[in-house]
Design a protein around this motif. Sequence first.
Motif, PDB file in Angstrom:
ATOM      1  N   THR A  11       0.820  -1.212   0.000  1.00 49.11           N
ATOM      2  CA  THR A  11       0.000   0.000   0.000  1.00 49.11           C
ATOM      3  C   THR A  11       0.851   1.258   0.000  1.00 49.11           C
ATOM      4  N   LEU A  15       6.606   4.000   2.048  1.00 51.69           N
ATOM      5  CA  LEU A  15       7.113   4.775   0.913  1.00 51.69           C
ATOM      6  C   LEU A  15       6.675   6.232   1.019  1.00 51.69           C
ATOM      7  N   HIS A 166      -0.712  -4.303  13.430  1.00 53.54           N
ATOM      8  CA  HIS A 166       0.148  -3.918  12.309  1.00 53.54           C
ATOM      9  C   HIS A 166       0.059  -2.408  12.055  1.00 53.54           C
TER      10      HIS A 166
HETATM   11  C1  GAR Z   1       5.372  -2.850   6.653  1.00 53.93           C
HETATM   12  O1  GAR Z   1       4.858  -3.179   7.914  1.00 53.93           O
HETATM   13  C2  GAR Z   1       6.659  -3.594   6.387  1.00 53.93           C
HETATM   14  O2  GAR Z   1       7.495  -3.718   7.502  1.00 53.93           O
HETATM   15  C3  GAR Z   1       6.147  -4.917   5.957  1.00 53.93           C
HETATM   16  O3  GAR Z   1       5.082  -4.608   5.097  1.00 53.93           O
HETATM   17  C4  GAR Z   1       4.472  -3.398   5.536  1.00 53.93           C
HETATM   18  C5  GAR Z   1       4.359  -2.452   4.365  1.00 53.93           C
HETATM   19  O4  GAR Z   1       3.443  -1.437   4.617  1.00 53.93           O
HETATM   20  N1  GAR Z   1       7.172  -5.663   5.308  1.00 53.93           N
HETATM   21  C6  GAR Z   1       7.310  -6.975   5.433  1.00 53.93           C
HETATM   22  O5  GAR Z   1       6.552  -7.672   6.085  1.00 53.93           O
HETATM   23  C7  GAR Z   1       8.460  -7.559   4.645  1.00 53.93           C
HETATM   24  N2  GAR Z   1       8.670  -8.922   5.011  1.00 53.93           N
HETATM   25  P1  GAR Z   1       3.062  -0.363   3.471  1.00 53.93           P
HETATM   26  O6  GAR Z   1       2.783  -1.116   2.190  1.00 53.93           O
HETATM   27  O7  GAR Z   1       1.891   0.339   4.030  1.00 53.93           O
HETATM   28  O8  GAR Z   1       4.261   0.537   3.320  1.00 53.93           O
END
Ligand code: GAR
Length: 199
Positions: A11, A15, A166
């Motif tokens: 999402t 970034l 999360h």
């Molecule tokens: C974050 O919590 C990141 O740490 C995790 O995905 C999410 C991305 O959030 N990454 C992992 O689990 C990698 N193994 P976003 O798409 O909202 O930036």
Amino acid sequence: TVPVAVLASGTGSLLTALLDAAEADSAAFDVVAVAVDRDCRAAELAAQRGIAVITCRLGDYPDRGAWDRALTEQTAAFAPEWVATAGFMKILGPAFLDRFAGRVVNSHPALLPAFPGAHGVADALAYGVKVTGTTVHLVDGGVDTGPILAQTPVAVEPDDTEETLHERIKQVERVLLTDVVTALATRGVVTDGRKAQIP
Ligand code: GAR
């Protein structure tokens, strides 16, 4: 400013935090490209801000090695000094890690070395830990095994679901990852065996 490439699959909220920081007047780094391995919101967000988007889908290549080399070359074309993986859900290959050796940082939604892998939040919740959090670490050849740069704890609430937990972790992740990338761009990193420190 120091050129940084960001890799994402999701999402794109991490970034977005990086892009916001890079747009600030006093920014230490600049996001020169965003690489994705699938169509995702992160790619749309980058494109909306006029950032170059690299799309490298594993399924478009004959094997993992070819995908790894393509991602490496396309990312290297932007000459980033640092690479940040922000919710990138593929394991980086040897070509990529060789080209950007010691210069790739990952944000993980758990307190490593506990709960590595793709389900860090669900695994921590299922285990019943009372404290979890986020880790920013240098990427090596293993899964979430590289030297730790910084961590922030997050308390688990009794009524937490994977989603609520999360989201609270991501709130601190956005700050930590941005702070670490800023520090790396400004001061670099010193490694000593498996330990790493930003001086
Ligand atoms: C974050 O919590 C990141 O740490 C995790 O995905 C999410 C991305 O959030 N990454 C992992 O689990 C990698 N193994 P976003 O798409 O909202 O930036």
